[in-house]
Every structure is written in structure tokens, then in C-alpha cells.
Scaffold this active site. Structure first.
Site, PDB file in Angstrom:
ATOM      1  N   LYS A  50       0.838  -1.213   0.000  1.00  0.00           N
ATOM      2  CA  LYS A  50       0.000   0.000   0.000  1.00  0.00           C
ATOM      3  C   LYS A  50       0.864   1.251   0.000  1.00  0.00           C
ATOM      4  O   LYS A  50       0.643   2.174  -0.790  1.00  0.00           O
ATOM      5  CB  LYS A  50      -0.905  -0.003   1.243  1.00  0.00           C
ATOM      6  CG  LYS A  50      -1.605   1.324   1.481  1.00  0.00           C
ATOM      7  CD  LYS A  50      -2.439   1.321   2.743  1.00  0.00           C
ATOM      8  CE  LYS A  50      -1.676   1.605   4.007  1.00  0.00           C
ATOM      9  NZ  LYS A  50      -1.512   3.025   4.341  1.00  0.00           N
ATOM     10  N   ASN A  51       1.851   1.290   0.894  1.00  0.00           N
ATOM     11  CA  ASN A  51       2.626   2.526   1.038  1.00  0.00           C
ATOM     12  C   ASN A  51       3.526   2.803  -0.164  1.00  0.00           C
ATOM     13  O   ASN A  51       3.911   3.945  -0.385  1.00  0.00           O
ATOM     14  CB  ASN A  51       3.447   2.506   2.334  1.00  0.00           C
ATOM     15  CG  ASN A  51       2.560   2.694   3.553  1.00  0.00           C
ATOM     16  OD1 ASN A  51       1.377   3.026   3.424  1.00  0.00           O
ATOM     17  ND2 ASN A  51       3.108   2.478   4.739  1.00  0.00           N
ATOM     18  N   CYS A 144      -3.913  12.660  12.532  1.00  0.00           N
ATOM     19  CA  CYS A 144      -4.807  11.512  12.448  1.00  0.00           C
ATOM     20  C   CYS A 144      -4.789  10.815  13.794  1.00  0.00           C
ATOM     21  O   CYS A 144      -4.187  11.319  14.743  1.00  0.00           O
ATOM     22  CB  CYS A 144      -4.386  10.569  11.324  1.00  0.00           C
ATOM     23  SG  CYS A 144      -2.815   9.790  11.632  1.00  0.00           S
ATOM     24  N   ARG A 149       1.406  14.457  13.080  1.00  0.00           N
ATOM     25  CA  ARG A 149       1.962  14.249  11.745  1.00  0.00           C
ATOM     26  C   ARG A 149       2.203  15.550  10.964  1.00  0.00           C
ATOM     27  O   ARG A 149       1.604  15.794   9.910  1.00  0.00           O
ATOM     28  CB  ARG A 149       1.075  13.283  10.958  1.00  0.00           C
ATOM     29  CG  ARG A 149       0.866  12.003  11.734  1.00  0.00           C
ATOM     30  CD  ARG A 149       0.165  10.947  10.965  1.00  0.00           C
ATOM     31  NE  ARG A 149       1.061  10.239  10.053  1.00  0.00           N
ATOM     32  CZ  ARG A 149       0.731   9.103   9.446  1.00  0.00           C
ATOM     33  NH1 ARG A 149      -0.451   8.567   9.634  1.00  0.00           N
ATOM     34  NH2 ARG A 149       1.575   8.499   8.648  1.00  0.00           N
ATOM     35  N   ASP A 333       4.491   0.275  12.295  1.00  0.00           N
ATOM     36  CA  ASP A 333       3.258  -0.302  11.748  1.00  0.00           C
ATOM     37  C   ASP A 333       3.018  -1.734  12.240  1.00  0.00           C
ATOM     38  O   ASP A 333       1.931  -2.281  12.047  1.00  0.00           O
ATOM     39  CB  ASP A 333       3.295  -0.281  10.211  1.00  0.00           C
ATOM     40  CG  ASP A 333       3.059   1.117   9.653  1.00  0.00           C
ATOM     41  OD1 ASP A 333       2.700   2.025  10.426  1.00  0.00           O
ATOM     42  OD2 ASP A 333       3.254   1.314   8.438  1.00  0.00           O
ATOM     43  N   ARG A 425      -8.878   0.406   4.422  1.00  0.00           N
ATOM     44  CA  ARG A 425      -7.871   1.310   3.864  1.00  0.00           C
ATOM     45  C   ARG A 425      -6.607   0.547   3.476  1.00  0.00           C
ATOM     46  O   ARG A 425      -5.902   0.958   2.557  1.00  0.00           O
ATOM     47  CB  ARG A 425      -7.483   2.385   4.895  1.00  0.00           C
ATOM     48  CG  ARG A 425      -8.492   3.486   5.086  1.00  0.00           C
ATOM     49  CD  ARG A 425      -7.874   4.565   5.956  1.00  0.00           C
ATOM     50  NE  ARG A 425      -6.495   4.763   5.561  1.00  0.00           N
ATOM     51  CZ  ARG A 425      -5.466   4.910   6.402  1.00  0.00           C
ATOM     52  NH1 ARG A 425      -5.672   4.917   7.691  1.00  0.00           N
ATOM     53  NH2 ARG A 425      -4.244   5.064   5.947  1.00  0.00           N
TER      54      ARG A 425
HETATM   55  C1  UD1 Z   1       4.901   6.538   6.589  1.00  0.00           C
HETATM   56  C2  UD1 Z   1       3.924   5.424   6.348  1.00  0.00           C
HETATM   57  C3  UD1 Z   1       3.314   4.954   7.658  1.00  0.00           C
HETATM   58  C4  UD1 Z   1       4.415   4.592   8.665  1.00  0.00           C
HETATM   59  C5  UD1 Z   1       5.406   5.740   8.798  1.00  0.00           C
HETATM   60  C6  UD1 Z   1       6.600   5.384   9.673  1.00  0.00           C
HETATM   61  C7  UD1 Z   1       3.075   5.960   4.146  1.00  0.00           C
HETATM   62  C8  UD1 Z   1       1.914   6.368   3.321  1.00  0.00           C
HETATM   63  N1  UD1 Z   1       2.883   5.898   5.466  1.00  0.00           N
HETATM   64  O1  UD1 Z   1       4.170   7.636   7.119  1.00  0.00           O
HETATM   65  O2  UD1 Z   1       2.515   3.798   7.406  1.00  0.00           O
HETATM   66  O3  UD1 Z   1       3.823   4.342   9.926  1.00  0.00           O
HETATM   67  O4  UD1 Z   1       5.918   6.104   7.502  1.00  0.00           O
HETATM   68  O5  UD1 Z   1       7.210   4.240   9.218  1.00  0.00           O
HETATM   69  O6  UD1 Z   1       4.118   5.642   3.621  1.00  0.00           O
HETATM   70  N2  UD1 Z   1       7.447  13.972  11.325  1.00  0.00           N
HETATM   71  C9  UD1 Z   1       7.652  15.285  11.741  1.00  0.00           C
HETATM   72  N3  UD1 Z   1       7.766  16.247  10.780  1.00  0.00           N
HETATM   73  C10 UD1 Z   1       7.689  15.966   9.440  1.00  0.00           C
HETATM   74  C11 UD1 Z   1       7.514  14.643   9.045  1.00  0.00           C
HETATM   75  C12 UD1 Z   1       7.387  13.653   9.997  1.00  0.00           C
HETATM   76  O7  UD1 Z   1       7.706  15.566  12.931  1.00  0.00           O
HETATM   77  O8  UD1 Z   1       7.810  16.917   8.635  1.00  0.00           O
HETATM   78  C13 UD1 Z   1       7.274  12.917  12.354  1.00  0.00           C
HETATM   79  C14 UD1 Z   1       5.873  12.301  12.305  1.00  0.00           C
HETATM   80  O9  UD1 Z   1       4.929  13.094  12.987  1.00  0.00           O
HETATM   81  C15 UD1 Z   1       6.114  10.963  12.954  1.00  0.00           C
HETATM   82  C16 UD1 Z   1       7.530  10.620  12.493  1.00  0.00           C
HETATM   83  O10 UD1 Z   1       8.135  11.836  12.075  1.00  0.00           O
HETATM   84  O11 UD1 Z   1       6.080  11.107  14.352  1.00  0.00           O
HETATM   85  C17 UD1 Z   1       7.563   9.624  11.349  1.00  0.00           C
HETATM   86  O12 UD1 Z   1       6.813  10.145  10.275  1.00  0.00           O
HETATM   87  P1  UD1 Z   1       7.099   9.783   8.755  1.00  0.00           P
HETATM   88  O13 UD1 Z   1       8.300   8.917   8.646  1.00  0.00           O
HETATM   89  O14 UD1 Z   1       7.082  11.043   7.965  1.00  0.00           O
HETATM   90  O15 UD1 Z   1       5.825   8.911   8.398  1.00  0.00           O
HETATM   91  P2  UD1 Z   1       4.844   9.078   7.164  1.00  0.00           P
HETATM   92  O16 UD1 Z   1       5.618   9.304   5.927  1.00  0.00           O
HETATM   93  O17 UD1 Z   1       3.761  10.044   7.521  1.00  0.00           O
END
Ligand code: UD1
Length: 453
Positions: A50-51, A144, A149, A333, A425
């Protein structure tokens, strides 16, 4: 016959998807009824990730020609992303797990809030749109159930690539006649930020180096996809990714990697029911941390030569310690799913969640089933219990709902699980796959008033 339009996507996706369904006149909801205690056996097919699929769909915006994606899972999230891309002018056709995306004539660079708010991953469109069109307007995706996030790492990186970026009325506006390569250090190895910046940099002028990049397999899959369109990317899957910008990307035909989290979910379903099953296709290297933890709890895992992975129970299962980390660390996850297993493992277990600030929504529901779990901050201490008992419970997010289903497979009696919109989802044909392994699982419609969890 080939060529179904996007209108048919909904029908192709889970027939029980709650996305976009009008509110039921009788205020009904879908419930998953699970009768636990049955061992599983046989083979289960793992769908495309999915991701990966979500980000590759956005990545197709970079191309000036049509792209074909294969092994696309049939999920509500894919349907939502397809709708967003359609509003931007991408022509989409689907035939089973093949998705054709034609972004030749993108007409818009602003993604609608109603759709973006449904799917955080739609924020991925910002990088490709900006790189290809010179302008992108994408609503902030918002938080969410599992955390706030934020996206400041994505925004800072786009600015470093030379874009003018500002946020107005909840929408991120980004402009650049042509992005310019830069050396960018990510404060945290965010998966989404790495993917956004990597996509944007493919069409930038000159070289971009991403330091402290996310190393997740989906990042490497995106890089392979972009390279198949003519991008020059080296080092994806490591902490340092180098992208040499090109002026144009062409079409491609690309197959998405197997979903390591879906595979992990079926490993948990087998483990908690002490079963012997075979998963295929999987990439065992993507599951290194998960396999290591399962072995330490007391399971035997055997990869075969045909992208298969067999799990067998070896008797007593003992508690363990888990700390979620960016890849190659233990995946956040899989945290809820492992916790379900640890409720029935002997002795104490400690689970520390370091990636998301609010990812213990499954805990009160597991406790309702008889689990012994105490939470302090981001740490959960689990004392193994001899059995769980079926109860009415509600999933709060995607992996929490999957974890509750896994727990229900081992619980005594019937468990009724609400919150299936989360499950739809991220899991393609989940109940069918479980039933294929011998589980007794039924989706039923229930009046909301009769269901109190
Ligand atoms: C992706 C995955 C999700 C998985 C996550 C971590 C997708 C669609 N989703 O989510 O399933 O759980 O990676 O493996 O690929 N953060 C900040 N600032 C930012 C960006 C991130 O503080 O600008 C924080 C987030 O709030 C979170 C952490 O970093 O606490 C990890 O987030 P991130 O690696 O960005 O996850 P996603 O890409 O949202």
C-alpha cells in the site's frame, strides 16, 4: 475486458468499503465477527505494498507519458488517491491489479481539501506537481488517530530546493520556475519527506543529496520506479540518496513490491494461533526486524527459494522487548500487531513506541478482551495471560484494527470488531484471505444502536 474507468474502481475495491458511501438510512455499520481458537493452515498471497502504491501513483505525475503500475492492491486508499489524481487531470484506468495513469495533460496544480483530508498520503502530490508544473497548492494533511503528523521537514526541504513556499488558509502553496539541486539534511528520517524531496529533485537542475534519509523499502521502490522513468537516483535504501536532475521523465511499466506489513500481519495471525502457514510473495530482507523478534519469542521462520516465507510454532512463547524505530529498526506499523501476540506470550513484555505519539489505541480494546497491559507515556508493559476472551471492540486506526482481528483469532468465543473503515484502507480481501487459511470470519451489517463497544 481491458480498460475500466475510474468510476468502476469503487466496485473493484472492497465491496464493503465505507469510503464515500452515503450515510446509511438505518444507521448501520459493518462489523467483523471472528470466532477464535481455530488453527490456520495453508498458503496466503501477499498483495502489493500500500505505502509504495500510494507514493508511486503520485510519482507518476512526474512523467510526461503514461505509466503502468502492476501489483496494485485493491484498497480504499488507492481509490482515494486515484480520485485526487483525476481531479488534477490524470487519466486513470484499472484492470484488476494493473493501474494505468496518464499524466500527459495535467490541468490543475491544486488538490481539493475534501479529498486530501481523507488520505494523508495525498500530500505526496506536492513534490511531483511542483517539479513538473512549477506550482503546487496542496492542503495541509492534518493529524490523524496516531499523531499530529506535521510536514515541516517536507516544506523546509522544498525551500532548500529553491521553491517559494508559504501556508495560507491551511493550504501549502509552492512555486519554482525550476527547482535547483541542493544538499539537504533531514532532521528526522521521515518517510514522507524523503519521498517528497526525492520526487521533486528528479526534475531539478543539478544534483541533490538527501542526508539522514529514510531507508524504508518503499523509498527504494519509489527510487526504482523513478529510475525506470529515466531519473538518476543512487543510494535509495541507505541514509544518503543522491539525485541528478533530468529535464523530463518518460513513461514506464513497473511492478510494486510485496507489502511487508500485510505479510507481518499474517505472520502474527499464524503466530497467535500457533499455526503453520506459508506466505508468498514476500521479500524476507524487508522483514528482518520482525523475523528476529518472532524467533526470539519462539517461532521458526523459513524462507524458500520462491519468495515464500513459512512460519511454524515451536511450543512455548516468551515475552520480549520491542522499541519502534525508523527502518531497518522495528516498524511502528507492526507495533499493535506484536502487542496482540505478546498478550498471550509467557512473562513480561515491554513495548516502546518512539515514532508516533499516540499509537496505543488498541490497548483499551485488548484489555477488554482480558489482556493485562499498563501504559506509562510511550511505554506499554504487558503481562502475558493464559487466554483472551471474545468481546465487542472497536478499531481506532488501520494497524490497531488489524491487531484486534489477530487477537480475536486466538480469543475464546466470538469477537465483534467495529471500525472496519480503517481495515479497508490497508488490507485487500482480508477476510477472504483469512477464511482461505481456515479462520472463521464473517462481515455483517449491524444497526449502530445495537452495537456498544
Ligand atoms: C509513513 C507510512 C506509515 C508509517 C510511517 C513510519 C506511508 C503512506 N505511510 O508515514 O505507514 O507508519 O511512515 O514508518 O508511507 N514527522 C515530523 N515532521 C515531518 C515529518 C514527519 O515531525 O515533517 C514525524 C511524524 O509526525 C512521525 C515521524 O516523524 O512522528 C515519522 O513520520 P514519517 O516517517 O514522515 O511517516 P509518514 O511518511 O507520515
Amino acid at each position: 475486458m481491458w480498460c475500466r474507468s475510474l468510476d468502476n474502481l469503487k466496485a473493484i475495491s472492497s465491496p464493503h468499503s465505507l469510503v464515500d458511501q452515503p450515510p446509511s438510512k438505518k444507521a448501520e455499520q459493518s462489523i467483523l465477527e471472528v470466532w477464535g481458537g481455530r488453527p490456520l493452515q495453508g498458503k496466503v498471497a501477499i498483495s502489493g505494498a500500500k505505502n509504495s502504491a500510494l507514493v508511486l501513483m503520485a510519482g507518476a505525475l512526474l512523467a510526461s507519458e503514461s505509466c503502468r503500475l502492476r501489483n496494485v492492491p485493491s484498497l480504499a486508499d488507492i481509490q482515494s488517491m486515484a480520485k485526487i489524481l483525476e481531479t488534477l487531470g490524470v487519466k486513470i484506468q484499472q484492470d484488476q491489479d494493473i493501474l494505468d495513469l496518464d499524466p500527459t495533460h495535467i490541468t490543475k496544480s491544486n488538490a481539493p481539501y475534501e479529498l486530501v483530508s481523507k488520505l494523508r498520503a495525498s500530500f505526496f502530490a506536492i513534490g511531483p506537481l511542483l517539479a513538473r508544473m512549477g506550482v503546487a497548492k496542496v492542503p495541509l494533511p492534518g493529524g490523524c488517530a496516531i499523531g499530529a503528523r506535521p510536514v515541516e521537514i517536507h516544506v523546509r526541504g522544498l525551500k532548500q530546493l529553491g521553491a517559494e513556499v508559504y501556508i495560507e488558509h491551511g493550504v501549502v502553496h509552492a512555486y519554482a520556475s525550476r527547482l535547483k539541486g541542493a544538499k539537504i539534511y533531514l532532521d528526522y528520517p521521515s518517510v514522507g519527506a524523503t519521498e517528497t524531496l526525492m520526487m521533486a529533485a528528479t526534475l531539478a537542475e543539478g544534483e541533490t543529496i538527501l542526508e539522514n534519509a529514510a531507508q524504508e523499502p518503499e523509498v527504494a521502490d519509489l527510487a526504482d520506479f523513478c529510475c525506470s522513468m529515466g531519473a538518476h537516483i543512487a543510494g535509495a535504501g541507505t541514509k544518503t540518496i543522491t539525485i541528478s536532475g533530468v529535464s523530463k521523465l518518460h513513461g514506464t511499466d513497473y511492478s510494486i513490491v510485496p507489502d511487508r506489513i500485510e505479510a507481518g500481519t499474517f505472520l502474527m495471525a499464524a503466530a497467535i494461533t500457533h499455526s503453520d502457514i506459508l506466505l508468498s510473495p514476500v521479500v524476507p530482507e524487508h522483514l528482518t526486524a520482525v523475523i528476529a523478534k518472532l524467533k526470539s519469542i519462539g517461532f521458526q521462520l523459513t524462507p524458500d527459494a520462491h519468495r515464500g516465507l513459512r512460519i511454524q510454532s515451536k511450543g512455548v512463547h516468551v515475552g520480549t522487548e520491542i522499541e519502534t524505530l525508523p527502518y531497518p529498526g522495528f516498524p511502528t506499523d507492526m507495533q499493535a500487531l506484536f502487542m496482540a501476540l505478546l498478550t498471550l506470550s509467557e512473562g513480561n513484555s515491554v513495548v516502546t513506541e518512539t515514532v508516533f505519539e499516540n499509537r496505543f489505541g488498541h490497548v483499551p480494546e485488548l484489555v477488554r478482551m482480558g489482556a493485562d497491559i499498563r501504559i506509562k507515556g510511550n511505554v506499554a508493559v504487558i503481562q502475558g495471560v493464559p487466554f483472551l476472551s471474545g468481546a465487542p471492540i472497536t478499531g481506532t486506526d488501520l494497524r490497531a484494527t488489524a491487531a484486534l482481528t489477530v487477537a480475536a483469532l486466538a480469543a475464546q468465543g466470538k469477537t465483534s470488531i467495529a471500525g472496519l473503515q480503517h481495515l479497508d484502507r490497508g488490507y485487500a480481501n482480508f477476510e477472504q484471505k483469512l477464511r482461505g487459511l481456515g479462520a472463521r470470519v464473517e462481515r455483517v451489517q449491524t444497526p449502530i444502536s445495537s452495537y456498544q463497544s
